[in-house]
Write an enzyme that holds these catalytic residues in place. Structure first.
Site, short mmCIF file in Angstrom:
data_model
loop_
_atom_site.label_atom_id
_atom_site.label_comp_id
_atom_site.label_asym_id
_atom_site.label_seq_id
_atom_site.Cartn_x
_atom_site.Cartn_y
_atom_site.Cartn_z
CD GLU A 121 -2.90 -0.99 0.47
OE1 GLU A 121 -3.09 -0.42 -0.39
OE2 GLU A 121 -3.64 -2.24 0.54
CG HIS A 137 -4.65 0.03 5.64
ND1 HIS A 137 -6.03 0.23 5.58
CD2 HIS A 137 -4.38 -1.15 5.34
CE1 HIS A 137 -6.43 -0.83 5.00
NE2 HIS A 137 -5.55 -1.76 5.06
CG HIS A 142 -7.72 -5.15 7.84
ND1 HIS A 142 -7.16 -6.13 7.45
CD2 HIS A 142 -7.56 -3.99 7.01
CE1 HIS A 142 -6.40 -5.96 6.22
NE2 HIS A 142 -6.51 -4.72 5.96
CD GLU A 156 -14.23 13.36 26.08
OE1 GLU A 156 -13.12 12.62 25.58
OE2 GLU A 156 -14.55 13.83 26.77
CG HIS A 214 -9.63 -3.29 2.54
ND1 HIS A 214 -8.76 -3.45 1.57
CD2 HIS A 214 -8.81 -3.37 3.72
CE1 HIS A 214 -7.64 -3.58 1.96
NE2 HIS A 214 -7.45 -3.53 3.10
P1 13P Z 1 0.70 -5.41 3.26
O1 13P Z 1 1.12 -6.76 3.85
O2 13P Z 1 1.25 -5.41 1.90
O3 13P Z 1 0.97 -4.18 4.09
O4 13P Z 1 -0.56 -5.45 3.20
C1 13P Z 1 -1.72 -5.61 4.04
C2 13P Z 1 -2.86 -4.90 3.71
O5 13P Z 1 -3.53 -4.58 4.80
C3 13P Z 1 -3.41 -4.63 2.46
O6 13P Z 1 -4.64 -3.97 2.59
ZN ZN Z 2 -5.65 -3.53 4.22
#
Ligand code: 13P
Ligand code: ZN
Length: 292
Positions: A137, A160, A162, A190, A231
């Site tokens: 990413e 980033h 999940h 808050e 995602h």
């Molecule tokens: P990477 O292992 O390349 O960092 O990807 C993980 C991910 O969350 C892809 O969206």
């Molecule tokens: Zn991801």
């Protein structure tokens, strides 16, 4: 002694005076943060990635910046068209692609890399010991850094992840930025103070490509938080704590939503109450995300 000997001697002296990179605050911060994210269940397997813009002078205390280990090309983008000019020469510490957040703390040198951005890719200065590469990413991260630096020259972190409840909420709540932000704001008092700018949302898109990077960066012009539908989430901030805290607060609100969405709602935080809070803190908030 010849010229080459002088250079070698200078190089040796420099490496003797360098501090141990594993003790660098930015390496420790990456270790601590990835471990926390893993333990919170946000980053299963290799899920998630972080890039952190470093101060060159600080890195120079630990690494010889003239020593490039290897070149890492940018993947998933048309290198000829991908313009990273505003970030050229900047140094980032970045999680590796395919690496598990749960393993970073024990072996930062394999799971993290310190890279300098150059045309078409990155020069590896430290890390990815097993021959690894930057997160897939990275194009999206770099585009987000460029967008956030324009909005706030102090921005340093792009993260980033999940997070479970945020993701769950994507399946049962309308993916409309106003409605989604409003629901999150209603979940904890808050929330509006932590992310008054709201949450941007992208529809499901193929990750690891420049098109999702461009779309995320466009959202980052106005939001520090962007949801990638079904995602995960992107966050950006000045510090690791700020960025982590943004995602953590969204995730907490999403958890409360998921715990209560199927139950009759008896009480709620009213929009007028949110206005009172925002005004007390003197916040610039998305008034258009309220129903006044
Ligand atoms: P990477 O292992 O390349 O960092 O990807 C993980 C991910 O969350 C892809 O969206
Ligand atoms: Zn991801």
């Amino acid at each position: 002694m010849g010229f080459m000997d002088d250079i070698k001697k200078a190089g040796k002296e420099l490496s003797r005076s360098l501090k141990d990179i594993k003790s660098a605050p930015f390496v420790k911060e990456m270790c601590r943060t990835t471990a926390n994210m893993y333990r919170l269940g946000w980053d299963e397997r290799n899920g998630g990635n972080i890039s952190y813009l470093l101060n060159e002078n600080e890195v120079a205390e630990y690494l010889d910046l003239n020593k490039v280990i290897r070149f890492i090309p940018l993947m998933g983008v048309n290198a000829a068209e991908f313009d990273v000019t505003p970030l050229t020469g900047k140094i980032f510490i970045v999680t590796g692609t395919g690496k598990y957040f749960k393993n970073v703390e024990d072996d930062p040198e394999t799971n993290l890399g310190i890279v300098r951005i150059v045309k078409g890719g990155a020069e590896l200065l430290w890390g990815y010991k097993d021959g690894g590469r930057t997160t897939s990413e990275l194009p999206a991260h770099l585009m987000c850094h460029m967008a956030r630096l324009k909005a706030d020259p102090e921005n340093r972190v792009v993260m980033h992840s999940h997070p479970t409840n945020t993701l769950a909420m994507n399946y049962v709540h309308e993916l409309d930025e106003k409605k989604f932000t409003h629901t999150l704001w209603e979940m904890c008092t808050e929330c509006i103070a932590v992310f008054p700018d709201g949450v941007g949302i992208l529809p499901w898109m193929l990750c690891g490509t420049d098109s999702i990077g461009v779309a995320t960066a466009k959202k980052m012009e106005e939001f520090r938080l962007v949801i990638w539908a079904m995602h995960g989430i992107y966050g950006a901030g000045r510090t690791m704590d700020e960025t982590f805290g943004l995602i953590e607060t969204v995730e907490k609100a999403a958890q409360i939503y998921m715990l209560t969405a199927h139950l009759p709602r008896v009480n709620t935080i009213k929009d007028e109450d949110m206005v009172k809070l925002a005004e007390l803190f003197g916040l610039k908030y998305r008034k258009d995300f309220l129903n006044l």
